[in-house]
Design a protein around this motif. Structure first.
Motif, PDB file in Angstrom:
ATOM      1  N   HIS A 160      48.826 -40.401  50.723  1.00 27.79           N
ATOM      2  CA  HIS A 160      50.123 -41.086  50.795  1.00 27.79           C
ATOM      3  C   HIS A 160      51.223 -40.225  50.184  1.00 27.79           C
ATOM      4  O   HIS A 160      52.346 -40.160  50.707  1.00 27.79           O
ATOM      5  N   SER A 206      57.533 -36.649  55.070  1.00 24.08           N
ATOM      6  CA  SER A 206      58.444 -37.586  55.731  1.00 24.08           C
ATOM      7  C   SER A 206      59.864 -37.412  55.209  1.00 24.08           C
ATOM      8  O   SER A 206      60.837 -37.472  55.975  1.00 24.08           O
ATOM      9  N   GLU A 237      50.319 -33.622  57.327  1.00 22.82           N
ATOM     10  CA  GLU A 237      49.980 -33.502  58.747  1.00 22.82           C
ATOM     11  C   GLU A 237      50.193 -34.826  59.474  1.00 22.82           C
ATOM     12  O   GLU A 237      50.686 -34.860  60.610  1.00 22.82           O
ATOM     13  N   LYS A 238      49.852 -35.912  58.802  1.00 24.90           N
ATOM     14  CA  LYS A 238      50.041 -37.242  59.394  1.00 24.90           C
ATOM     15  C   LYS A 238      51.523 -37.520  59.639  1.00 24.90           C
ATOM     16  O   LYS A 238      51.915 -38.017  60.702  1.00 24.90           O
ATOM     17  N   ALA A 239      52.370 -37.174  58.664  1.00 27.98           N
ATOM     18  CA  ALA A 239      53.804 -37.414  58.801  1.00 27.98           C
ATOM     19  C   ALA A 239      54.396 -36.575  59.927  1.00 27.98           C
ATOM     20  O   ALA A 239      55.191 -37.064  60.737  1.00 27.98           O
ATOM     21  N   GLU A 263      63.120 -36.545  57.335  1.00 25.23           N
ATOM     22  CA  GLU A 263      64.277 -37.449  57.310  1.00 25.23           C
ATOM     23  C   GLU A 263      65.562 -36.717  56.953  1.00 25.23           C
ATOM     24  O   GLU A 263      66.662 -37.180  57.308  1.00 25.23           O
ATOM     25  N   TYR A 289      52.214 -37.618  52.586  1.00 26.06           N
ATOM     26  CA  TYR A 289      52.972 -38.260  53.673  1.00 26.06           C
ATOM     27  C   TYR A 289      54.420 -38.501  53.235  1.00 26.06           C
ATOM     28  O   TYR A 289      55.362 -38.241  53.997  1.00 26.06           O
ATOM     29  N   ALA A 328      52.868 -35.341  62.518  1.00 25.63           N
ATOM     30  CA  ALA A 328      52.352 -35.780  63.818  1.00 25.63           C
ATOM     31  C   ALA A 328      53.156 -36.938  64.393  1.00 25.63           C
ATOM     32  O   ALA A 328      53.160 -37.157  65.614  1.00 25.63           O
ATOM     33  N   GLU A 329      53.850 -37.660  63.552  1.00 22.31           N
ATOM     34  CA  GLU A 329      54.647 -38.799  64.002  1.00 22.31           C
ATOM     35  C   GLU A 329      56.009 -38.371  64.545  1.00 22.31           C
ATOM     36  O   GLU A 329      56.762 -39.222  65.046  1.00 22.31           O
ATOM     37  N   HIS A 330      56.323 -37.087  64.446  1.00 17.68           N
ATOM     38  CA  HIS A 330      57.653 -36.620  64.862  1.00 17.68           C
ATOM     39  C   HIS A 330      57.521 -35.421  65.799  1.00 17.68           C
ATOM     40  O   HIS A 330      57.392 -34.268  65.337  1.00 17.68           O
ATOM     41  N   PRO A 331      57.533 -35.651  67.096  1.00 11.85           N
ATOM     42  CA  PRO A 331      57.479 -34.542  68.061  1.00 11.85           C
ATOM     43  C   PRO A 331      58.603 -33.542  67.804  1.00 11.85           C
ATOM     44  O   PRO A 331      59.733 -33.927  67.481  1.00 11.85           O
TER      45      PRO A 331
END
Length: 340
Positions: free
Chosen positions: A164, A171, A201-203, A175, A167, A205-208
């Motif tokens: 977390h 993130s 990596e998770k964060a 932002e 992330y 992956a959510e933003h192309p």
């Protein structure tokens, strides 16, 4: 007939095992009504406190051993301070050792503490030590893991959700408009680093359109960060990341020093920078560092509480406390430079 345990008292009083432990060890944390319920259950069951745990609180126990991952890191120094303060309240003392990320050095200190028959052991492990902990448990030594989740069958643990935290850091960079992010940290063999990278990596992956580059280091200190920073500033603008997430604040400090020495680059105009741990220095850096805050001293205090709890009742279920990290925004991150 077996003697009553803390769990028996908790069941009779209708409270959690931890509440009973608090009544016995830290009554100021519990309401008078709850204390009365627990004390009544103790009297009804004829509960007798474990002698080893009572000695810990009375100041007649042996020393608690503590093996830190890196005592030179201010984060672990704060963890140790929290443990030391909590142990002092109980009249006990803590003996510290640092593995310096070396598994063999860690093993030698664990052996040494066992030979000295410490009352309990707190360990921030380099890797998996499940087999060694099983041996220690068989020998009657209570072990609590620090900064790492544990095997629920073997030991209690206190840790932070580093996935977390990673992330949150990545993130935040996204932002603020960053699209080329670099993660600076030790190898993936270190669980904390691997988890923080996984969160990043998770964060991403959510933003192309946002990329993540992994820049491993041999060490997790200022010098290693400075070397990475020097390599970055030699890159062309096209290959330069506009956001850097470091696995700890020491690395971030080193990167910051190198970037500031490059006359052509500024933080956060050209590179937004965020660290991890929120050590004291982060807020007083020449460009105050954004960071992911871990409750370091609370981790140490909680570890001592878990240790005392298991000494009080060796049959009690192991407890695993996981804290959530927090994003702390300062001057080293900001809006990306406007596109021209």
């Amino acid at each position: 007939m077996r003697p009553a345990s803390v769990k028996d008292v908790a069941d009779r009083a209708g409270v959690a095992v931890g509440t009973v432990s608090n009544v016995l060890n830290y009554p100021d944390r519990v309401s008078a009504r709850t204390q009365e319920k627990v004390q009544r259950a103790i009297e009804e069951l004829g509960f007798v406190r474990n002698d080893a745990a009572r000695q810990l609180r009375a100041g007649r126990s042996r020393t608690i051993g503590m093996v830190l991952l890196d005592a030179a890191n201010p984060f672990f120094a704060s963890v140790a301070r929290g443990a030391e303060d909590a142990a002092a309240v109980a009249g006990s003392s803590v003996m510290f050792a640092s593995s310096r990320h070396d598994a063999r050095r860690e093993a030698r200190y664990i052996d040494l503490f066992e030979e000295q028959r410490v009352q309990g052991l707190l360990v921030s492990p380099v890797g998996s030590i499940a087999a060694r902990v099983a041996e220690l448990k068989a020998h009657g030594l209570v072990v609590v893991l620090l900064d790492r989740e544990g095997d629920p069958e073997l030991y209690s643990s206190v840790s932070v959700d580093d996935v977390h935290g990673g992330y949150l850091a990545a993130s935040h960079l996204v932002e603020t408009g960053r699209t080329r992010i670099a993660f600076v940290g030790g190898g993936r063999h270190l669980q904390q680093v691997a988890d923080r990278l996984r969160g990043a990596e998770k964060a991403v992956a959510e933003h192309p359109g946002v990329s993540l580059e992994f820049l491993p280091t041999e060490e997790l200190n200022v010098l290693a960060g400075r070397e990475v920073g020097q390599a970055l500033v030699r890159r062309s603008r096209a290959l330069l990341p506009d956001g850097v997430f470091c696995a700890n604040d020491l690395l971030a400090t080193g990167v910051l020093q190198s970037v500031l020495l490059a006359e052509s680059l500024e933080v956060p105009r050209d590179i937004a920078l965020i660290g991890y741990d929120d050590i004291d220095f982060a807020s007083s850096a020449i460009v105050p560092l954004s960071s992911i805050r871990q409750p370091a001293e609370e981790i140490g205090r909680t570890a001592i509480r878990l240790l005392a709890q298991e000494l009080e009742d060796p049959q009690a279920p192991h407890e695993h406390v996981v804290f959530k990290p927090e994003l702390v925004v300062r001057g080293s991150t900001g809006a990306a430079r406007p596109k021209v």
